[in-house]
Write an enzyme that holds these catalytic residues in place. Structure first.
Site, PDB file in Angstrom:
ATOM      1  N   TYR A  21       0.838  -1.193   0.000  1.00 37.82           N
ATOM      2  CA  TYR A  21       0.000   0.000   0.000  1.00 37.82           C
ATOM      3  C   TYR A  21       0.873   1.243   0.000  1.00 37.82           C
ATOM      4  CZ  TYR A  21      -3.566   3.356   1.539  1.00 37.82           C
ATOM      5  OH  TYR A  21      -4.423   4.427   1.639  1.00 37.82           O
TER       6      TYR A  21
ATOM      7  N   ASP B 119       9.238   2.409   0.104  1.00 37.41           N
ATOM      8  CA  ASP B 119       8.201   3.122   0.845  1.00 37.41           C
ATOM      9  C   ASP B 119       8.380   2.757   2.307  1.00 37.41           C
ATOM     10  OD1 ASP B 119       5.998   4.066   2.132  1.00 37.41           O
ATOM     11  OD2 ASP B 119       4.578   3.515   0.555  1.00 37.41           O
TER      12      ASP B 119
ATOM     13  N   LYS C  27       4.129   9.000   8.643  1.00 38.67           N
ATOM     14  CA  LYS C  27       3.802   8.492   9.978  1.00 38.67           C
ATOM     15  C   LYS C  27       4.743   9.048  11.061  1.00 38.67           C
ATOM     16  CE  LYS C  27       0.781   5.140   8.167  1.00 38.67           C
ATOM     17  NZ  LYS C  27       0.731   4.155   7.093  1.00 38.67           N
TER      18      LYS C  27
HETATM   19  C1  LIG Z   1       0.207   4.687   5.678  1.00 39.79           C
HETATM   20  C2  LIG Z   1       1.001   4.382   4.478  1.00 39.79           C
HETATM   21  C3  LIG Z   1       0.960   5.207   3.342  1.00 39.79           C
HETATM   22  C4  LIG Z   1      -0.011   6.343   3.196  1.00 39.79           C
HETATM   23  O1  LIG Z   1       0.215   7.359   4.096  1.00 39.79           O
HETATM   24  P1  LIG Z   1      -0.982   8.411   4.362  1.00 39.79           P
HETATM   25  O2  LIG Z   1      -0.360   9.418   5.259  1.00 39.79           O
HETATM   26  O3  LIG Z   1      -2.087   7.611   4.972  1.00 39.79           O
HETATM   27  O4  LIG Z   1      -1.377   8.968   3.047  1.00 39.79           O
HETATM   28  C5  LIG Z   1       1.835   4.941   2.311  1.00 39.79           C
HETATM   29  N1  LIG Z   1       2.690   3.911   2.379  1.00 39.79           N
HETATM   30  C6  LIG Z   1       2.745   3.085   3.430  1.00 39.79           C
HETATM   31  C7  LIG Z   1       3.742   1.963   3.456  1.00 39.79           C
HETATM   32  C8  LIG Z   1       1.889   3.280   4.511  1.00 39.79           C
HETATM   33  O5  LIG Z   1       1.923   2.430   5.542  1.00 39.79           O
END
Ligand SMILES: *Cc1c(COP(=O)(O)O)cnc(C)c1O
Length: 441
Positions: free
Chosen positions: A154, A249, A277
């Site tokens: 994701y 990511d 985060k």
């Molecule tokens: C949470 C998350 C996102 C998206 O971040 P948002 O601040 O919710 O847009 C992207 N990549 C990873 C791996 C995530 O865990």
């Protein structure tokens, strides 16, 4: 042996039920982000009144040991005194200027000092925005269109990346959202995680056309799935040979698995890193970073456009910087690992005693108890888990004061505010919950 099953504590969410009904009248599904609606476990969410340390408190008066930590950011626990103080003092000076500030330099220097692959960094407001911008950078820098994305990973709700995505997209069973046109995903090549030959095949088929391989180095959005030994190294080698950029990511893993994230833990340096985060310390902030030569191509230094009204927001920078400073000073990673290991062992013991097929997967302070007898290496494996059992387990745990992620396909997070006593209470609740489920079967 189990402790004898206590009768299930009285548990009612009357106030939250009324709040949810009111919310559903003015907010789609009653929530501002889908996972929060508890769709994957059935039922309605408690509304949260406040949080402190390892605990959440709902408007019905329950206290919960929190294993979501706002889905990752709260590695220091909630309302950490140093983060709170930093935000309050920033607030006294005004909340947003749309002009450069000194703290942006400080946090950028701290990020560059912490994350091996980052020399320069651009701040944005969400992980979605950071992932989208990282892909644009890769395409702009290579002049190529295609990207490889792993199924079940994701990267926020970016159109081009909303194909076979994990997180709430898995949970809701709508991996391909209406509104995402075939055109926007035409250059997204899907690949199963942890499958070396599948990546090699895609490179062979699309030679010279792939701008980037984008992945979560440790997957957290299909439940916790570590990379197989050698897999990240192989991706590094393949991409380097093809002139393709490797994008990690690390929105979830950054500052969590180590100060330098998964790339520090596994010793593999990507070309571009996506952060979010923890970097915002509980306020909306995210970032993407890379070598100086790549980042100099971002506007206004270079031609690849990217902008944001609230980017580098002073309150978010204060919260993020305070969080990173505490992590750098205290280096809590060994302690987090030990606490999380204790939790993982406890879950495994409880599930074994209850005779429930299970596997607990963990890297550092991220873990998932899968109701699945086999190790999980990819999205297909993860999807074979017993989600109905997870739903029942989730509610039994909630009623016993433990707030787990409300889906089998999300990772739990342990914070520095958790204590061994919290962990042991959680393990006892798990044993008790599985026992209650067995009895009612
Ligand atoms: C949470 C998350 C996102 C998206 O971040 P948002 O601040 O919710 O847009 C992207 N990549 C990873 C791996 C995530 O865990």
């Amino acid at each position: 042996m189990f402790t004898p099953a206590r009768s299930r504590p009285k548990f009612s969410l009357d106030q939250s039920h009324a709040a949810f009904a009111a919310a559903c009248r003015v907010i789609p599904g009653g929530v501002n982000s889908p996972a929060r609606a508890f769709g994957a476990v059935g039922g309605e969410p408690p509304f949260i009144d406040r949080a402190e340390g390892a605990y959440l408190y709902d408007i019905d008066g329950h206290q919960y040991i929190d294993y979501i930590g706002s889905w990752g950011p709260m590695i220091l626990g909630h309302s950490h005194p140093k983060v709170r103080a930093a935000v309050s003092s920033a607030l006294e000076r005004g909340s947003s200027f749309g002009a450069p500030t000194m703290r942006e330099i400080e946090i950028a220097e701290a990020v560059a000092a912490s994350v091996p692959s980052i020399e320069m960094v651009r701040f944005v407001s969400s992980g979605t925005e950071a992932a989208m911008s990282a892909v644009r950078l890769a395409r702009g820098a290579t002049g190529r269109a295609k990207i490889i994305k792993m199924t079940g990973h994701y990267h926020g709700h970016v159109d081009a990346l909303l194909v076979q995505a994990g997180s709430a997209a898995t949970t809701l069973g709508t991996p391909n959202s209406p509104g995402v046109t075939p055109g926007t995903t035409a250059d997204t090549l899907l690949c199963p995680f942890n499958d070396a030959s599948a990546v090699a095949d895609l490179f062979a088929q699309h030679s010279g056309q792939i701008a980037a391989v984008l992945l979560e180095p440790v997957a957290g959005n299909m439940g916790l799935v570590p990379p197989r030994p050698g897999y990240l190294e192989l991706l590094r080698e393949l991409t380097a040979r093809q002139g393709t950029l490797l994008i990690f990511d690390e929105v979830m893993t950054g500052f969590r698995l180590a100060l330098g994230g998964a790339q520090e833990l596994y010793g593999v340096k990507p070309d571009v890193t996506v952060l979010g985060k923890i970097i915002g310390g509980g306020l909306p902030a995210a970032a993407y970073g890379a070598s100086r030569s790549l980042m100099q191509q971002i506007s206004p230094a270079g031609p690849i456009f990217q902008a944001g009204t609230l980017s580098g927001n002073p309150l978010a920078m204060a919260a993020g910087l305070a969080t990173i400073e505490v992590l750098r000073q205290e280096s809590p990673y060994e302690r987090l690992d030990a606490l999380s290991g204790r939790l993982a062992d406890g879950f495994a013991r409880a599930a074994k005693e209850a005779n429930v097929p299970h596997v607990v997967q963990r890297v550092g302070s991220m873990l998932t108890l899968f109701f699945n007898g086999e190790p999980i290496h990819n999205y297909e494996d993860a999807k074979r888990s017993d989600t109905a059992l997870f739903g029942r387990f989730f509610w039994e745990m909630l009623a016993r004061g433990v707030y787990l992620p409300c889906s089998q396909f999300e990772a739990m997070f342990v914070s520095t505010a958790h204590t061994e006593a919290d962990i042991d209470r959680t393990v006892a609740a798990a044993a008790d919950s599985l026992d209650a489920i067995a009895r009612s079967a």
